[in-house]
Design a protein around this motif. Structure first.
Motif, PDB file in Angstrom:
ATOM      1  N   GLN A 302     -75.441  73.598  23.346  1.00 37.88           N
ATOM      2  CA  GLN A 302     -75.049  72.757  22.219  1.00 37.88           C
ATOM      3  C   GLN A 302     -75.304  73.413  20.866  1.00 37.88           C
ATOM      4  O   GLN A 302     -74.941  72.848  19.826  1.00 37.88           O
ATOM      5  N   LEU A 303     -75.903  74.607  20.847  1.00 41.51           N
ATOM      6  CA  LEU A 303     -76.206  75.278  19.582  1.00 41.51           C
ATOM      7  C   LEU A 303     -75.050  76.128  19.078  1.00 41.51           C
ATOM      8  O   LEU A 303     -75.213  76.898  18.142  1.00 41.51           O
ATOM      9  N   GLY A 304     -73.884  76.014  19.719  1.00 46.35           N
ATOM     10  CA  GLY A 304     -72.719  76.739  19.216  1.00 46.35           C
ATOM     11  C   GLY A 304     -71.992  77.570  20.251  1.00 46.35           C
ATOM     12  O   GLY A 304     -71.148  78.394  19.898  1.00 46.35           O
ATOM     13  N   LYS A 305     -72.298  77.358  21.526  1.00 44.18           N
ATOM     14  CA  LYS A 305     -71.638  78.136  22.566  1.00 44.18           C
ATOM     15  C   LYS A 305     -70.226  77.601  22.832  1.00 44.18           C
ATOM     16  O   LYS A 305     -69.893  76.459  22.513  1.00 44.18           O
ATOM     17  N   THR A 306     -69.416  78.441  23.482  1.00 47.59           N
ATOM     18  CA  THR A 306     -68.011  78.096  23.736  1.00 47.59           C
ATOM     19  C   THR A 306     -67.817  76.760  24.453  1.00 47.59           C
ATOM     20  O   THR A 306     -67.022  75.927  23.987  1.00 47.59           O
ATOM     21  N   PRO A 307     -68.489  76.510  25.583  1.00 45.36           N
ATOM     22  CA  PRO A 307     -68.222  75.242  26.275  1.00 45.36           C
ATOM     23  C   PRO A 307     -68.471  74.024  25.393  1.00 45.36           C
ATOM     24  O   PRO A 307     -67.745  73.024  25.484  1.00 45.36           O
ATOM     25  N   TYR A 308     -69.481  74.091  24.541  1.00 41.97           N
ATOM     26  CA  TYR A 308     -69.774  72.960  23.655  1.00 41.97           C
ATOM     27  C   TYR A 308     -68.660  72.771  22.634  1.00 41.97           C
ATOM     28  O   TYR A 308     -68.208  71.637  22.393  1.00 41.97           O
ATOM     29  N   GLY A 309     -68.193  73.863  22.039  1.00 40.13           N
ATOM     30  CA  GLY A 309     -67.105  73.748  21.069  1.00 40.13           C
ATOM     31  C   GLY A 309     -65.840  73.191  21.702  1.00 40.13           C
ATOM     32  O   GLY A 309     -65.160  72.342  21.116  1.00 40.13           O
ATOM     33  N   VAL A 310     -65.530  73.656  22.914  1.00 37.32           N
ATOM     34  CA  VAL A 310     -64.362  73.151  23.636  1.00 37.32           C
ATOM     35  C   VAL A 310     -64.538  71.672  23.964  1.00 37.32           C
ATOM     36  O   VAL A 310     -63.609  70.858  23.805  1.00 37.32           O
ATOM     37  N   GLU A 330     -81.938  74.674  32.346  1.00 38.69           N
ATOM     38  CA  GLU A 330     -82.812  73.633  31.817  1.00 38.69           C
ATOM     39  C   GLU A 330     -82.110  72.774  30.758  1.00 38.69           C
ATOM     40  O   GLU A 330     -81.530  73.279  29.812  1.00 38.69           O
ATOM     41  N   GLY A 331     -82.185  71.470  30.953  1.00 40.45           N
ATOM     42  CA  GLY A 331     -81.686  70.538  29.950  1.00 40.45           C
ATOM     43  C   GLY A 331     -80.188  70.342  29.929  1.00 40.45           C
ATOM     44  O   GLY A 331     -79.662  69.700  29.017  1.00 40.45           O
ATOM     45  N   PHE A 332     -79.465  70.843  30.936  1.00 36.64           N
ATOM     46  CA  PHE A 332     -78.005  70.732  30.885  1.00 36.64           C
ATOM     47  C   PHE A 332     -77.543  69.278  30.956  1.00 36.64           C
ATOM     48  O   PHE A 332     -76.461  68.935  30.466  1.00 36.64           O
ATOM     49  N   GLU A 333     -78.364  68.410  31.558  1.00 37.73           N
ATOM     50  CA  GLU A 333     -77.952  67.017  31.743  1.00 37.73           C
ATOM     51  C   GLU A 333     -77.657  66.319  30.410  1.00 37.73           C
ATOM     52  O   GLU A 333     -76.811  65.426  30.341  1.00 37.73           O
ATOM     53  N   ALA A 334     -78.352  66.734  29.362  1.00 36.21           N
ATOM     54  CA  ALA A 334     -78.153  66.106  28.054  1.00 36.21           C
ATOM     55  C   ALA A 334     -76.736  66.308  27.533  1.00 36.21           C
ATOM     56  O   ALA A 334     -76.264  65.551  26.675  1.00 36.21           O
ATOM     57  N   LEU A 335     -76.041  67.299  28.059  1.00 31.78           N
ATOM     58  CA  LEU A 335     -74.699  67.601  27.576  1.00 31.78           C
ATOM     59  C   LEU A 335     -73.681  66.540  27.985  1.00 31.78           C
ATOM     60  O   LEU A 335     -72.595  66.460  27.401  1.00 31.78           O
ATOM     61  N   TYR A 336     -74.024  65.724  28.980  1.00 25.05           N
ATOM     62  CA  TYR A 336     -73.101  64.660  29.373  1.00 25.05           C
ATOM     63  C   TYR A 336     -72.897  63.657  28.245  1.00 25.05           C
ATOM     64  O   TYR A 336     -71.873  62.984  28.186  1.00 25.05           O
ATOM     65  N   ASP A 337     -73.855  63.563  27.347  1.00 22.62           N
ATOM     66  CA  ASP A 337     -73.718  62.658  26.200  1.00 22.62           C
ATOM     67  C   ASP A 337     -72.975  63.305  25.037  1.00 22.62           C
ATOM     68  O   ASP A 337     -72.761  62.663  24.009  1.00 22.62           O
ATOM     69  N   LEU A 338     -72.589  64.570  25.214  1.00 28.55           N
ATOM     70  CA  LEU A 338     -72.004  65.324  24.107  1.00 28.55           C
ATOM     71  C   LEU A 338     -70.566  65.755  24.379  1.00 28.55           C
ATOM     72  O   LEU A 338     -70.071  66.690  23.776  1.00 28.55           O
ATOM     73  N   GLY A 339     -69.897  65.059  25.314  1.00 33.73           N
ATOM     74  CA  GLY A 339     -68.477  65.326  25.515  1.00 33.73           C
ATOM     75  C   GLY A 339     -68.095  65.890  26.856  1.00 33.73           C
ATOM     76  O   GLY A 339     -66.907  65.939  27.195  1.00 33.73           O
ATOM     77  N   PHE A 340     -69.072  66.345  27.649  1.00 37.45           N
ATOM     78  CA  PHE A 340     -68.739  66.913  28.954  1.00 37.45           C
ATOM     79  C   PHE A 340     -68.516  65.803  29.980  1.00 37.45           C
ATOM     80  O   PHE A 340     -69.340  64.902  30.133  1.00 37.45           O
ATOM     81  N   SER A 341     -67.404  65.871  30.701  1.00 35.14           N
ATOM     82  CA  SER A 341     -67.122  64.906  31.760  1.00 35.14           C
ATOM     83  C   SER A 341     -67.802  65.290  33.057  1.00 35.14           C
ATOM     84  O   SER A 341     -68.264  64.438  33.809  1.00 35.14           O
ATOM     85  N   GLN A 342     -67.852  66.585  33.327  1.00 40.45           N
ATOM     86  CA  GLN A 342     -68.421  67.072  34.572  1.00 40.45           C
ATOM     87  C   GLN A 342     -68.876  68.516  34.373  1.00 40.45           C
ATOM     88  O   GLN A 342     -68.230  69.279  33.643  1.00 40.45           O
TER      89      GLN A 342
END
Length: 379
Positions: A302-310, A330-342
């Motif tokens: 979430q700090l600026g990597k490609t998957p987060y921007g996409v 570590e901590g990837f689960e938090a990304l579900y709240d930031l736009g990732f479906s799966q």
């Protein structure tokens, strides 16, 4: 007919972004033979940025030889020329990247960014008016001092003798002489494309966060951080401006700081820059699903990597986005709240790192096949 946008980054040390796109497409077409796949090989300022922007802007390679990360090392590499020759695209990893050294060779006390500076000089020699610099994937921790040396800066010790900069020598620098700095920089727009927003020093800085992956042990990390802090204080006193606390100053072992201080660079998210140049929003608007990914997805994503921007763009457009990774860390689960479906890890349980690197293409394709089969069963 289903439409997929395929927008992965590279999978470090195993797949280029283009190879990842191809593997994803093969996986989809095995299940949906009539699917439309729009390939958008991505980058975020790290590895693949030059190739991504050359492809997006119909540019060309400029082959060159520059100094590698270690003293005495010369490497053949390239940078990009786009916008009818007006803009250079330089990827620091092409000259001073971590993949250029074996794990045994990596030592951020000794590595330097001189080769990146040489590529900047080559771009200036060709008369460019803008330089885009991608900063990910470095094996350096010299604050951009060696880059500045290549551009004509001098760093002096307490006796006024030159100090050849690297991560381990920054503490010896007591003054800065910029009288020989390339004057063409004043007429050239320099834009940093960064994949991180870390400051230069401290617990979230270049040394502590990224030093260990470059070969630094705990004692070395502490020394590198102290050296960067000392160097930044000397530089900022000399130029009368402060940059070390800016987001992105810690990118590429502090090369972000050096570019801000010595070239007057601006800084922006690398993935946002690539998204803009590819017109990704227009492509994504027509898609049913968006696939992205890279070698590792974790809390740093979430700090600026490609998957987060996409994922952020997909969320804005209300498109489901599925991310594939060699490792869900570590901590990837938090990304579900930031736009990732799966999010899907592609490696079989218990596989070794070497197996994961050797079989990344196959594992990615098979993981996309399984995803596509589940998608087909849902309908």
């Amino acid at each position: 007919m289903k439409r997929f946008v395929l927008a992965p980054d590279s999978f470090k040390e195993s797949l280029t972004a283009q190879q990842a796109c191809d593997a994803m497409q093969r996986g989809i077409l095995r299940v949906f033979p009539d699917a439309q796949c729009i390939q958008v090989p991505m980058a975020d300022g790290g590895e693949g940025t030059v190739d991504a922007l050359i492809a997006a802007l119909a540019g060309q390679r400029v082959e060159c030889e520059v100094k590698g990360p270690l003293a005495g090392q010369r490497i053949n590499t390239y940078w990009g020329l786009v916008d009818s020759g007006k803009t250079a695209v330089i990827e620091m990893a092409k000259a001073n990247g971590i993949d250029l050294l074996t794990p045994e060779q990596r030592n951020p006390l000794k590595t330097s960014t001189f080769g990146t500076g040489e590529m900047i000089v080559q771009a200036l020699d060709l008369g460019v008016t803008k330089i885009i610099l991608g900063l990910g994937g470095s094996v350096t921790n010299d604050g951009g001092a060696s880059m500045a040396e290549a551009l004509g800066a001098k760093f002096l010790d307490v006796q006024g003798n030159p100090v050849h900069a690297c991560g381990g020598s920054l503490n010896r620098i007591q003054s800065v002489d910029l009288s020989g700095l390339d004057v063409r920089l004043k007429q050239t727009e320099v834009m940093i494309a960064s994949d991180v927003n870390n400051p230069l020093c401290g617990p979230n800085g270049a040394s502590y966060v990224f030093g260990p992956q470059k070969g630094a042990d705990a004692e070395m990390v502490k020394l590198l951080d102290q050296n960067l802090s000392h160097f930044a204080d000397i530089v900022e006193t000399g130029i009368g401006a402060s940059y070390q606390h800016m987001a992105g100053a810690g990118a590429a072992g502090g090369l972000g700081f050096g570019l801000l201080a010595f070239t007057g660079a601006s800084i922006r998210s690398g993935v946002e820059l690539v998204i803009e140049q590819y017109h990704l929003a227009e492509k994504m608007a027509q898609a049913d699903y968006v696939l992205t990914g890279e070698g590792k997805i974790d809390f740093q994503t979430q700090l600026g990597k490609t998957p987060y921007g996409v994922a952020q763009l997909a969320k804005h457009l209300n498109k489901p986005v599925i991310a594939f990774a060699g490792l869900l860390g570590e901590g990837f689960e938090a990304l579900y709240d930031l736009g990732f479906s799966q999010m899907i890890g592609i490696n079989p349980s218990g596989c070794t790192l070497q197996d994961a690197l050797d079989n990344a293409e196959r594992n990615l394709e098979e993981s996309v096949v399984l995803f596509s089969l589940l998608l087909k069963d849902q309908k």
